[in-house]
Scaffold this motif. Structure first.
Motif, PDB file in Angstrom:
ATOM      1  N   ILE A 170       0.872  -1.175   0.000  1.00 30.60           N
ATOM      2  CA  ILE A 170       0.000   0.000   0.000  1.00 30.60           C
ATOM      3  C   ILE A 170       0.906   1.221   0.000  1.00 30.60           C
ATOM      4  N   ARG A 171       0.939   1.923  -1.106  1.00 29.56           N
ATOM      5  CA  ARG A 171       1.892   3.003  -1.277  1.00 29.56           C
ATOM      6  C   ARG A 171       1.300   4.339  -0.837  1.00 29.56           C
ATOM      7  N   PRO A 172       2.142   5.326  -0.562  1.00 33.05           N
ATOM      8  CA  PRO A 172       1.625   6.679  -0.329  1.00 33.05           C
ATOM      9  C   PRO A 172       0.929   7.197  -1.584  1.00 33.05           C
ATOM     10  N   CYS A 173      -0.169   7.910  -1.410  1.00 33.75           N
ATOM     11  CA  CYS A 173      -0.853   8.507  -2.558  1.00 33.75           C
ATOM     12  C   CYS A 173       0.006   9.638  -3.115  1.00 33.75           C
ATOM     13  N   ASN A 174       0.341   9.545  -4.388  1.00 33.58           N
ATOM     14  CA  ASN A 174       1.161  10.558  -5.045  1.00 33.58           C
ATOM     15  C   ASN A 174       0.458  11.225  -6.217  1.00 33.58           C
ATOM     16  N   ALA A 175      -0.747  10.739  -6.561  1.00 35.10           N
ATOM     17  CA  ALA A 175      -1.496  11.279  -7.696  1.00 35.10           C
ATOM     18  C   ALA A 175      -2.977  11.316  -7.336  1.00 35.10           C
ATOM     19  N   PRO A 176      -3.740  12.250  -7.913  1.00 29.78           N
ATOM     20  CA  PRO A 176      -5.116  12.475  -7.457  1.00 29.78           C
ATOM     21  C   PRO A 176      -6.101  11.357  -7.759  1.00 29.78           C
ATOM     22  N   ALA A 177      -5.814  10.507  -8.744  1.00 26.74           N
ATOM     23  CA  ALA A 177      -6.729   9.412  -9.060  1.00 26.74           C
ATOM     24  C   ALA A 177      -6.151   8.054  -8.671  1.00 26.74           C
ATOM     25  N   GLN A 178      -5.055   8.048  -7.944  1.00 26.41           N
ATOM     26  CA  GLN A 178      -4.424   6.801  -7.514  1.00 26.41           C
ATOM     27  C   GLN A 178      -5.329   6.066  -6.528  1.00 26.41           C
ATOM     28  N   THR A 179      -5.339   4.753  -6.589  1.00 30.28           N
ATOM     29  CA  THR A 179      -6.163   3.955  -5.688  1.00 30.28           C
ATOM     30  C   THR A 179      -5.290   2.993  -4.884  1.00 30.28           C
ATOM     31  N   ALA A 180      -5.913   2.366  -3.882  1.00 33.43           N
ATOM     32  CA  ALA A 180      -5.218   1.422  -2.991  1.00 33.43           C
ATOM     33  C   ALA A 180      -3.963   2.050  -2.397  1.00 33.43           C
ATOM     34  N   CYS A 181      -4.058   3.322  -2.038  1.00 34.40           N
ATOM     35  CA  CYS A 181      -2.926   4.067  -1.499  1.00 34.40           C
ATOM     36  C   CYS A 181      -3.365   4.791  -0.233  1.00 34.40           C
ATOM     37  N   ALA A 182      -2.409   5.420   0.444  1.00 32.82           N
ATOM     38  CA  ALA A 182      -2.701   6.161   1.673  1.00 32.82           C
ATOM     39  C   ALA A 182      -2.266   7.610   1.512  1.00 32.82           C
ATOM     40  N   ALA A 183      -3.213   8.532   1.660  1.00 34.26           N
ATOM     41  CA  ALA A 183      -2.929   9.968   1.603  1.00 34.26           C
ATOM     42  C   ALA A 183      -2.688  10.477   3.019  1.00 34.26           C
ATOM     43  N   VAL A 184      -1.540  11.103   3.220  1.00 31.55           N
ATOM     44  CA  VAL A 184      -1.125  11.563   4.550  1.00 31.55           C
ATOM     45  C   VAL A 184      -0.779  13.042   4.469  1.00 31.55           C
ATOM     46  N   TRP A 185      -1.285  13.831   5.415  1.00 26.88           N
ATOM     47  CA  TRP A 185      -0.903  15.236   5.477  1.00 26.88           C
ATOM     48  C   TRP A 185      -1.156  15.777   6.881  1.00 26.88           C
ATOM     49  N   GLY A 186      -0.469  16.855   7.194  1.00 23.30           N
ATOM     50  CA  GLY A 186      -0.675  17.578   8.443  1.00 23.30           C
ATOM     51  C   GLY A 186      -0.500  19.053   8.159  1.00 23.30           C
ATOM     52  N   VAL A 187      -1.384  19.898   8.675  1.00 21.76           N
ATOM     53  CA  VAL A 187      -1.449  21.302   8.264  1.00 21.76           C
ATOM     54  C   VAL A 187      -0.883  22.232   9.334  1.00 21.76           C
ATOM     55  N   PHE A 188       0.003  23.102   8.894  1.00 22.54           N
ATOM     56  CA  PHE A 188       0.563  24.150   9.744  1.00 22.54           C
ATOM     57  C   PHE A 188       0.621  25.440   8.940  1.00 22.54           C
ATOM     58  N   GLY A 189       0.610  26.562   9.644  1.00 20.88           N
ATOM     59  CA  GLY A 189       0.887  27.824   8.987  1.00 20.88           C
ATOM     60  C   GLY A 189       2.373  27.945   8.703  1.00 20.88           C
ATOM     61  N   LYS A 190       2.713  28.648   7.658  1.00 13.52           N
ATOM     62  CA  LYS A 190       4.127  28.847   7.349  1.00 13.52           C
ATOM     63  C   LYS A 190       4.821  29.558   8.503  1.00 13.52           C
ATOM     64  N   GLY A 191       6.072  29.161   8.764  1.00 16.52           N
ATOM     65  CA  GLY A 191       6.836  29.779   9.832  1.00 16.52           C
ATOM     66  C   GLY A 191       6.529  29.224  11.201  1.00 16.52           C
TER      67      GLY A 191
END
Length: 450
Positions: free
Chosen positions: A216-237
């Protein structure tokens, strides 16, 4: 009334954190009773059971379409238990349940246009436990995961019935979703049904995919399937808080324990482009954030073009600063740590991306020839001016129709072209329908005239 109570709980939790009231040592004691997932009360949401997962942003023009959904979403809520007198919070704790409903509304609702929502209660690790040592976190996290695992096993055995599914978790929920991928999805028949996993809100090292989740790979493209999308949001700085955040643990399958991500390369994606080829997006590309936490605007119509986003390889960094009248985490994190808003800040981006991935998944099925409407959930037009907009769908639909199309606009049943004169300013909850001899599809379209 429940929403008001949930806001009150949220603010009190933030105040307690700010005053350091939750840092007290929690006694071990006996764990709370385990939930029985054969019972409806053990679920925060499931089909046929009224819940906040059925809601859509007020005035947003979106529609809950779970009854027609072709897929499921198994959603695991983040930490909502603030108690400092126990390590794991009972599933019937009233304050945790109120906050759980608040997070369900904000974080599971992006999927209710394409998927039935399943969300278990579980004996979550209490927030003060995260102030403890890594060794002291092991038992509470393992207990919480054991509940989530049993809930997922119950869902897989009794409810899934071969349907495509998304696995979604935020923060602590993402921790448990990551471990589910490792222990119950990867290399099993369930992997063939996995559309995608969305795991925002945890620092997840690339080594997890290199050493454990190799299938199960990291999601790297918007229509990719069987993948995992990971993100965490911060303000710059954000500075030192980014380093502090890497103390949050993830599951290490090789060591069979929860460990921090300190100093390791992380997985991250831009939740606007959903592409590693487009790491930076301008504000004009941002589809829409749903306000969270400010009583006057909470869960109202999405605000588009609010932030630019930079995937710096570790986090999603946004600017400008989020306006307090739209986003308020009650002081739980504060500043430019936007952890609480990881999903709500990209509510519409996620809603459209989930449909795009589901369409890609369904198109991979050789037998599927039913139409698939394109993943466009919102359209803005100029009031009282001419409109020409093409409804797009795969697999050669033979008929198009629309429900609640505003006066002045018409849909050509053969071509799918919407044309005419835009209505007066306002937002209209339109439903698009298309069919051919193999089947049909329905999608919501929030049409806004300005």
């Amino acid at each position: 009334m429940q929403e008001i109570d949930a806001f009150r709980s949220w603010r009190m939790a933030g105040l307690a954190l700010a005053l350091g009231l939750l840092a007290a040592s929690a006694p071990a004691g006996s764990p709370p009773p385990a939930p029985d997932y054969a019972q409806a009360q053990s679920w925060l949401a499931r089909p046929g059971q009224p819940s906040a997962a059925e809601l859509t942003p007020k005035g947003g023009g979106f529609t809950d379409l779970q009854a027609q959904a072709r897929a499921d979403v198994f959603y695991i809520h983040p930490t909502t238990g603030m108690r400092n007198d126990m390590l794991n919070v009972p599933v019937d704790d009233p304050e945790a349940a109120k906050l759980g409903g608040l997070m369900l509304m904000a974080q599971a609702s992006p999927f209710n246009g394409i998927a039935r929502v399943y969300a278990p209660h579980y004996r979550q690790t209490a927030l003060p436990v995260y102030e403890k040592s890594v060794d002291e976190q092991q038992a509470p996290m393992n207990l919480a995961y054991a509940d989530v695992r049993r809930a997922f096993e119950h869902y897989a055995a009794h409810d899934n019935q071969g349907r495509p599914f998304f696995l979604v978790g935020h923060s602590q929920g993402a921790n448990h979703a990551q471990r589910l991928l490792s222990e119950l999805v990867q290399g099993t028949p369930l992997q063939q049904r996995l559309v995608a996993a969305y795991l925002p809100g945890i620092p997840l090292p690339r080594a997890v995919f290199d050493d454990d989740l190799r299938r199960i790979r990291p999601c790297n493209a918007p229509a990719q399937t069987a993948c995992a999308a990971v993100w965490g949001v911060f303000g710059k700085g954000q500075g030192n808080d980014l380093a502090d955040w890497e103390q949050v643990t993830h599951w290490n399958a090789r060591q069979q324990r929860w460990i921090p991500a300190t100093g390791q390369p992380l997985v991250n994606i831009n939740p606007v482009s959903w592409s590693k080829k487009e790491r930076q997006t301008a504000a004009r590309a941002h589809r829409g954030a749903v306000p969270f936490g400010a009583a006057s605007t909470h869960f109202t119509q999405p605000r588009a073009q609010l932030v630019s986003v930079l995937d710096d390889g570790r986090y999603a960094l946004v600017e400008p600063l989020l306006p307090a009248e739209l986003f308020n985490d009650g002081g739980v994190f504060g500043g430019t740590n936007y952890h609480v808003f990881d999903i709500s800040l990209f509510w519409l981006d996620l809603r459209e991306n989930a449909r795009r991935r589901l369409n890609a998944f369904l198109q991979q099925e050789d037998k599927l020839r039913a139409p698939l409407l394109a993943p466009v959930a919102a359209l803005t037009v100029r009031a009282h001016e001419p409109v020409r907009w093409q409804v797009r769908a795969a697999h050669r639909p033979t008929h198009y129709s629309a429900t609640n199309l505003p006066p002045g606009l018409a849909l050509d049943a053969k071509t799918g072209l919407i044309s005419g004169t835009a209505p007066a300013p306002g937002t209209y909850a339109v439903l698009l329908h298309t069919r051919n001899t193999h089947g049909e599809d329905t999608a919501d379209l929030a049409l806004t005239a300005r």
